[in-house]
Design an enzyme around this catalytic site. Sequence first.
Site, short mmCIF file in Angstrom:
data_model
loop_
_atom_site.label_atom_id
_atom_site.label_comp_id
_atom_site.label_asym_id
_atom_site.label_seq_id
_atom_site.Cartn_x
_atom_site.Cartn_y
_atom_site.Cartn_z
CD GLU A 183 -14.86 62.10 -55.94
OE1 GLU A 183 -15.07 63.31 -55.81
OE2 GLU A 183 -14.13 61.46 -55.14
CD GLU A 184 -10.88 60.01 -53.52
OE1 GLU A 184 -10.42 61.13 -53.26
OE2 GLU A 184 -11.67 59.41 -52.78
CG ASP A 230 -11.58 57.07 -57.96
OD1 ASP A 230 -12.79 57.10 -57.65
OD2 ASP A 230 -10.87 58.10 -58.01
CG HIS A 245 -9.59 60.29 -48.01
ND1 HIS A 245 -9.03 61.21 -48.87
CD2 HIS A 245 -10.73 59.88 -48.63
CE1 HIS A 245 -9.80 61.35 -49.94
NE2 HIS A 245 -10.85 60.56 -49.81
#
Length: 433
Positions: free
Chosen positions: A167-168, A109, A397
């Site tokens: 995963e996030e 993702d 990020h």
Amino acid sequence: MPKSFPFKIVSAFVLFLSVISALHAVDKKTSQLIDLEIQRHWDEILKTRRFLHMNPELSNREFETSKLIAAKLMSLGLDVQTEVAKTGVVALLTGENSGITVGCRADMDALPIQEQSNVPYKSLNPGVMHACGHDIHMSVALGTAMVMSALRDRIGGNIKFIFQPAEEGAPAGETGGASLMIKEGVLDDPPVAAIFGLHVMPFDVGKIEFSPGAIMASSDRFEITIKGKSSHGARPHEGKDAITLAAQVILGIQTIVSRNLDATDPAVISIGKIEGGIRSNIIADEVRLEGTVRTLSETNRSKIKELMENIVKGTTSSFGADYVFSYRKGSSPVYNHPQLAKIMIPTLYEVLGDENVGNITPQMVAEDFSAYCQKVPGFFFFLGVRPPEQKSMAPLHSPLFNPDERSIATGIKVMCHLLLDCLEHQIPIENTS
Ligand SMILES: [Zn+2]
Ligand SMILES: [Zn+2]
């Protein structure tokens, strides 16, 4: 003492050394083949990575990503399962010789971030970006599948390639990620004996870092609502000031790590959001706090939860106010299984050389790879993605995150060797984590 004794000792030692090196090193020929196969597939790997980067998809919405991954794995002749835990893809590569099954996991993702760098393969999906490097992770796992498919005759056992969504974190109201993959049987049939994963990090490309034992922290969320009583700002004695109470609660909570926990076992408590009050001359009746707790041990994890509630309870009750405390457990610490790590660490040094392998202290960021480590022995390492000519780079990020693509080749090489060495051992390791 017989004359032959020293000779016997020496030959026993030589034999011991050769057994150890045979255990730890894939033979030179296999090693050369891995390098050749990486070279042979390099253009395709790079093209795939750029396509993935240009077409990022959010958690549990990795539809096109999933299609592409499945098609690539099918073209390699792997046994492919799709729609695992919504958009996950699982593929089994069967070696020519029988043996245990080892897992290689990549997350799929992207993040809700507008990419700001001007790379030619910039995200085409407005407001969505592979800013955590999961496109690199997928490319490493796909590249590993390509290389390992060409080396089937050298594989004793199976390799399960696990492409995991979310995963996030799954969107609100949905489930997803590693725990759902496990629930849907990704570690069964054939059972996975050990699992491997990696995450990109902003240090020199060509290098990797690891830590035996815990390598990443647990990640929990908490919400505290302090319930006071409103009154005129000029007559605070008639109310119960939720803002003053919140200030005391925050300071109290911040003494947990410094005064209550063993300083050799790290932990972090961060309050990232505070909200309350109406206007300057009204005593606030309610304040909401939100924060995160990171620990490397279950001991600290449960201790913090208990101490935190004690502080909230004690502070509010001493002023006759009330509270609501909610604590939600997220991922556990990512734990490199000691026995598996002991077997795998020499492989890292042999493949990349001592100068390119760093033994680091655990990081307080989190990864849901931990869910697999709770079930089977796991090994997780960090992959350097900073171009060597740069002293620093935009962090994970960040809208400017731009990993060096040469890291993919390093990742594939290390992953191939780890999987082959683990299969060669064929040791059923007990999961004592
Ligand atoms: Zn991330
Ligand atoms: Zn990530």
